[in-house]
Write an enzyme that holds these catalytic residues in place. Structure first.
Site, PDB file in Angstrom:
ATOM      1  CG  ASP A   1       6.553  70.770  72.988  1.00 11.29           C
ATOM      2  OD1 ASP A   1       6.544  72.001  73.160  1.00 11.29           O
ATOM      3  OD2 ASP A   1       7.582  70.119  72.756  1.00 11.29           O
TER       4      ASP A   1
ATOM      5  CD  GLU B   1       9.253  74.095  70.863  1.00  8.25           C
ATOM      6  OE1 GLU B   1       9.877  73.325  71.593  1.00  8.25           O
ATOM      7  OE2 GLU B   1       9.562  75.291  70.766  1.00  8.25           O
TER       8      GLU B   1
END
Length: 171
Positions: A37, A81
């Protein structure tokens, strides 16, 4: 000019992970799942705009491909993301080195966008498939390790094997 790569989506990831889990169980090969992440990604979008965030995602995917050169490694976008990587046959004593190398590749990346140099870090959680474990359980453990990395200050790697979840239970 933005370089681009082909990246699998979440649907492809789910199907691939199910196949990889079955293969690992049948073959006895070690299967590891990394959840990656990007740290503070929203701040990039807020500061530079969504096209800059998109450029950063593309650059990150390319950097991950460089960090994971084996054709058997499966890289996908997991959502937002977040990226997921499925790897086979990485010895247990090499998993931490591999995930740290991935983290370092992202950290050294610089993306130029409209005259700005954008840098970002990432947090990584990983888990290896346990006997009898489902794909869902593996994702859940890797995701918990990812959140442990974020809670530890971000820009670090955490293994699901080192997280204590209850009275002495280590998963």
């Amino acid at each position: 000019f933005i370089n681009f790569c082909i990246l699998y989506n979440r649907r492809a990831f789910d199907a691939a992970l199910a196949r990889h889990v079955d293969l690992a169980e049948l073959s006895g090969r070690r299967l590891t799942l990394m959840m990656i992440d990007l740290d503070h990604f929203k701040a990039v979008n807020d500061c530079y705009g969504h096209p800059a965030g998109d450029a950063l995602l593309v650059a990150t995917a390319n950097q991950l491909i460089r960090a994971l050169p084996r054709k058997t490694d499966f890289l996908s976008r997991f959502g937002g993301e977040e990226f997921a990587v499925i790897v086979f046959d990485v010895p247990q004593d090499s998993e931490a080195k591999l995930t740290q190398a991935v983290l370092n590749k992202i950290e050294e990346m610089q993306v130029e966008y409209e005259g700005h140099q954008i840098q970002i870090t990432c947090s990584i959680g990983y888990a290896s498939l346990a006997p009898g474990e489902t794909a869902h359980d593996l994702v859940k453990r890797a995701d918990k390790a990812l959140y442990a990395a974020k809670e530890s200050g971000r820009n670090c790697v955490k293994s699901a094997q080192t997280i204590i979840v209850g009275k002495g239970d280590i998963f």
